[in-house]
Enzyme design. Sequence first.
Site, PDB file in Angstrom:
ATOM      1  N   TYR A  66     -38.385 -22.355  -5.197  1.00 18.86           N
ATOM      2  CA  TYR A  66     -38.898 -23.628  -4.686  1.00 18.86           C
ATOM      3  C   TYR A  66     -37.855 -24.236  -3.748  1.00 18.86           C
ATOM      4  CZ  TYR A  66     -42.220 -23.187  -8.600  1.00 18.86           C
ATOM      5  OH  TYR A  66     -43.172 -22.745  -9.491  1.00 18.86           O
ATOM      6  N   PHE A 215     -51.113 -25.341 -11.903  1.00 16.91           N
ATOM      7  CA  PHE A 215     -52.194 -26.052 -11.211  1.00 16.91           C
ATOM      8  C   PHE A 215     -53.110 -26.767 -12.205  1.00 16.91           C
ATOM      9  CE2 PHE A 215     -52.101 -22.879  -7.374  1.00 16.91           C
ATOM     10  CZ  PHE A 215     -50.920 -23.449  -6.928  1.00 16.91           C
ATOM     11  N   PRO A 216     -52.564 -27.498 -13.197  1.00 17.16           N
ATOM     12  CA  PRO A 216     -53.432 -28.187 -14.169  1.00 17.16           C
ATOM     13  C   PRO A 216     -54.307 -29.252 -13.513  1.00 17.16           C
ATOM     14  CG  PRO A 216     -51.160 -28.960 -14.367  1.00 17.16           C
ATOM     15  CD  PRO A 216     -51.129 -27.768 -13.455  1.00 17.16           C
ATOM     16  N   LEU A 217     -53.852 -29.748 -12.338  1.00 13.04           N
ATOM     17  CA  LEU A 217     -54.644 -30.766 -11.630  1.00 13.04           C
ATOM     18  C   LEU A 217     -55.292 -30.177 -10.383  1.00 13.04           C
ATOM     19  CD1 LEU A 217     -52.060 -33.701 -11.934  1.00 13.04           C
ATOM     20  CD2 LEU A 217     -54.184 -33.408 -13.236  1.00 13.04           C
ATOM     21  N   GLY A 218     -55.264 -28.852 -10.272  1.00 11.11           N
ATOM     22  CA  GLY A 218     -55.872 -28.197  -9.113  1.00 11.11           C
ATOM     23  C   GLY A 218     -54.857 -27.770  -8.079  1.00 11.11           C
ATOM     24  N   GLY A 219     -53.585 -28.151  -8.263  1.00 13.46           N
ATOM     25  CA  GLY A 219     -52.530 -27.709  -7.347  1.00 13.46           C
ATOM     26  C   GLY A 219     -52.689 -28.305  -5.967  1.00 13.46           C
ATOM     27  N   PHE A 220     -52.731 -27.426  -4.944  1.00 13.83           N
ATOM     28  CA  PHE A 220     -52.785 -27.916  -3.553  1.00 13.83           C
ATOM     29  C   PHE A 220     -54.179 -28.433  -3.190  1.00 13.83           C
ATOM     30  CE2 PHE A 220     -49.265 -24.807  -3.587  1.00 13.83           C
ATOM     31  CZ  PHE A 220     -48.231 -25.687  -3.253  1.00 13.83           C
ATOM     32  N   PRO A 222     -56.792 -30.720  -5.083  1.00 17.07           N
ATOM     33  CA  PRO A 222     -57.079 -31.479  -6.302  1.00 17.07           C
ATOM     34  C   PRO A 222     -58.472 -31.189  -6.854  1.00 17.07           C
ATOM     35  CG  PRO A 222     -56.193 -32.904  -4.575  1.00 17.07           C
ATOM     36  CD  PRO A 222     -56.350 -31.549  -3.968  1.00 17.07           C
TER      37      PRO A 222
HETATM   38  N1  LIG Z   1     -46.158 -19.489 -12.047  1.00 19.79           N
HETATM   39  C1  LIG Z   1     -46.640 -19.740 -10.855  1.00 19.79           C
HETATM   40  O1  LIG Z   1     -46.957 -18.822 -10.081  1.00 19.79           O
HETATM   41  C2  LIG Z   1     -46.821 -21.165 -10.433  1.00 19.79           C
HETATM   42  C3  LIG Z   1     -47.612 -21.448  -9.318  1.00 19.79           C
HETATM   43  C4  LIG Z   1     -47.793 -22.767  -8.973  1.00 19.79           C
HETATM   44  C5  LIG Z   1     -47.193 -23.775  -9.724  1.00 19.79           C
HETATM   45  N2  LIG Z   1     -46.414 -23.482 -10.799  1.00 19.79           N
HETATM   46  C6  LIG Z   1     -45.816 -24.559 -11.639  1.00 19.79           C
HETATM   47  O2  LIG Z   1     -46.844 -25.410 -12.083  1.00 19.79           O
HETATM   48  C7  LIG Z   1     -46.501 -26.771 -11.828  1.00 19.79           C
HETATM   49  C8  LIG Z   1     -47.758 -27.576 -11.619  1.00 19.79           C
HETATM   50  O3  LIG Z   1     -48.446 -27.147 -10.456  1.00 19.79           O
HETATM   51  P1  LIG Z   1     -48.563 -28.039  -9.144  1.00 19.79           P
HETATM   52  O4  LIG Z   1     -47.556 -29.141  -9.162  1.00 19.79           O
HETATM   53  O5  LIG Z   1     -48.551 -27.150  -7.988  1.00 19.79           O
HETATM   54  O6  LIG Z   1     -50.034 -28.560  -9.242  1.00 19.79           O
HETATM   55  P2  LIG Z   1     -50.760 -29.696 -10.122  1.00 19.79           P
HETATM   56  O7  LIG Z   1     -49.880 -30.184 -11.209  1.00 19.79           O
HETATM   57  O8  LIG Z   1     -52.099 -29.166 -10.459  1.00 19.79           O
HETATM   58  O9  LIG Z   1     -51.007 -30.830  -9.050  1.00 19.79           O
HETATM   59  C9  LIG Z   1     -49.966 -31.459  -8.382  1.00 19.79           C
HETATM   60  C10 LIG Z   1     -50.596 -32.305  -7.274  1.00 19.79           C
HETATM   61  O10 LIG Z   1     -51.312 -33.379  -7.863  1.00 19.79           O
HETATM   62  C11 LIG Z   1     -50.858 -34.604  -7.310  1.00 19.79           C
HETATM   63  N3  LIG Z   1     -50.826 -35.595  -8.415  1.00 19.79           N
HETATM   64  C12 LIG Z   1     -50.185 -35.494  -9.584  1.00 19.79           C
HETATM   65  N4  LIG Z   1     -50.408 -36.583 -10.340  1.00 19.79           N
HETATM   66  C13 LIG Z   1     -51.223 -37.401  -9.614  1.00 19.79           C
HETATM   67  C14 LIG Z   1     -51.791 -38.681  -9.840  1.00 19.79           C
HETATM   68  N5  LIG Z   1     -51.591 -39.340 -10.971  1.00 19.79           N
HETATM   69  N6  LIG Z   1     -52.564 -39.220  -8.857  1.00 19.79           N
HETATM   70  C15 LIG Z   1     -52.792 -38.561  -7.699  1.00 19.79           C
HETATM   71  N7  LIG Z   1     -52.264 -37.348  -7.417  1.00 19.79           N
HETATM   72  C16 LIG Z   1     -51.483 -36.771  -8.365  1.00 19.79           C
HETATM   73  C17 LIG Z   1     -49.476 -34.345  -6.784  1.00 19.79           C
HETATM   74  O11 LIG Z   1     -49.227 -35.199  -5.675  1.00 19.79           O
HETATM   75  P3  LIG Z   1     -48.072 -36.336  -5.733  1.00 19.79           P
HETATM   76  O12 LIG Z   1     -46.789 -35.617  -5.527  1.00 19.79           O
HETATM   77  O13 LIG Z   1     -48.446 -37.249  -4.626  1.00 19.79           O
HETATM   78  O14 LIG Z   1     -48.174 -36.983  -7.075  1.00 19.79           O
HETATM   79  C18 LIG Z   1     -49.571 -32.902  -6.347  1.00 19.79           C
HETATM   80  O15 LIG Z   1     -50.047 -32.796  -5.033  1.00 19.79           O
HETATM   81  C19 LIG Z   1     -45.586 -26.687 -10.610  1.00 19.79           C
HETATM   82  O16 LIG Z   1     -44.817 -27.830 -10.457  1.00 19.79           O
HETATM   83  C20 LIG Z   1     -44.812 -25.422 -10.902  1.00 19.79           C
HETATM   84  O17 LIG Z   1     -43.701 -25.754 -11.724  1.00 19.79           O
HETATM   85  C21 LIG Z   1     -46.245 -22.191 -11.178  1.00 19.79           C
END
Ligand SMILES: NC(=O)c1ccc[n+]([C@@H]2O[C@H](COP(=O)([O-])OP(=O)(O)OC[C@H]3O[C@@H](n4cnc5c(N)ncnc54)[C@H](OP(=O)(O)O)[C@@H]3O)[C@@H](O)[C@H]2O)c1
Length: 291
Positions: A66, A215-220, A222
């Site tokens: 990252y 991607f618990p919130l849908g990742g890139f 939403p």
């Molecule tokens: N193993 C793998 O291959 C892999 C791949 C992808 C990710 N990951 C891990 O999984 C974690 C979670 O995935 P992710 O962060 O990509 O996706 P996510 O948790 O599904 O979603 C994050 C997105 O949601 C937005 N968000 C979060 N809380 C919000 C709220 N209360 N209101 C509005 N928007 C909100 C964030 O924007 P804001 O910043 O504006 O809040 C960000 O754009 C990563 O941080 C990483 O550590 C692992």
Amino acid sequence: MSALSLSLPGGTWALGDMTVTRFGYGAMQLAGPGVMGPPADRDGALAVLREAVDLGITHIDTSDAYGPRITNQLIREALHPYPETLRIVTKVGARRDEQGGWPPARRPDQLRRQVEENLESLGLETLDLVNLRLGDAAGPQAGSIAEAFETLAGLQRQGVIRHLGVSNATAEQIAEARSIAPIVCVQNMYNLAHRHDDELIDRLAAEGIAYVPFFPLGGFSPLQSSTLSAVAARLEATPMSVALAWLLHRSPNILLIPGTSSVAHLRENVAGARLSLSDEDLAELDGIGRG
Ligand SMILES: NC(=O)c1ccc[n+]([C@@H]2O[C@H](COP(=O)([O-])OP(=O)(O)OC[C@H]3O[C@@H](n4cnc5c(N)ncnc54)[C@H](OP(=O)(O)O)[C@@H]3O)[C@@H](O)[C@H]2O)c1
């Protein structure tokens, strides 16, 4: 374990001999756009990490890919020396190219180097938990992982890694990994709308292995669903809160690592995941992934 962490939604889970809060934090969003380079708001990124720990979160998910290196350096700057209860979970198996891609890097020499780089950038002598990242952006890809996983198991025997896991893995790869060394978690893509791993989650739960959805919130992109919006409106909550609360309800072995670069969103997510869902809410939400 602090009194604060006991009050986080979902309680705690044992990753091997390490207790973590089921509500964790995913640090990927702290790097710059496309998970490349530094964040626009460096102080804001440091504040999010400190707030996560202040809220009682004891599980932070990261990777040296990252940024690359940026997210680990931010974690170190914000939190080192680390609280005794904090578990930093990292992953190896991919590198970054000049276009921001994530080509695999799973040869033994590459894996050993990535483990060394994680130790250095995080300022640690032992990594609590290392996930072997498999597959590609399209998802898990079939194929033996024996050579790569044996390399990590060797580093575990040397005491450099405490626990192992796999990420973006097929059921066969999980079984292959477990034939080489015990794993404490699987980190795959899963959320209300993407439920390919439903059976796997239940099997892992029965064996005491954590499932950590990325991607618990849908990742890139939403999560978008009219059913989710309708349930959220009825509960006077946000769709994000409902999505996180649903994951905590889904199975006790699910650990949350929602990502955010905003202290306000982090607080909102912790508060929102407390939402209690009725049988009727759960039945409606269950329909989203099946639809
Ligand atoms: N193993 C793998 O291959 C892999 C791949 C992808 C990710 N990951 C891990 O999984 C974690 C979670 O995935 P992710 O962060 O990509 O996706 P996510 O948790 O599904 O979603 C994050 C997105 O949601 C937005 N968000 C979060 N809380 C919000 C709220 N209360 N209101 C509005 N928007 C909100 C964030 O924007 P804001 O910043 O504006 O809040 C960000 O754009 C990563 O941080 C990483 O550590 C692992």
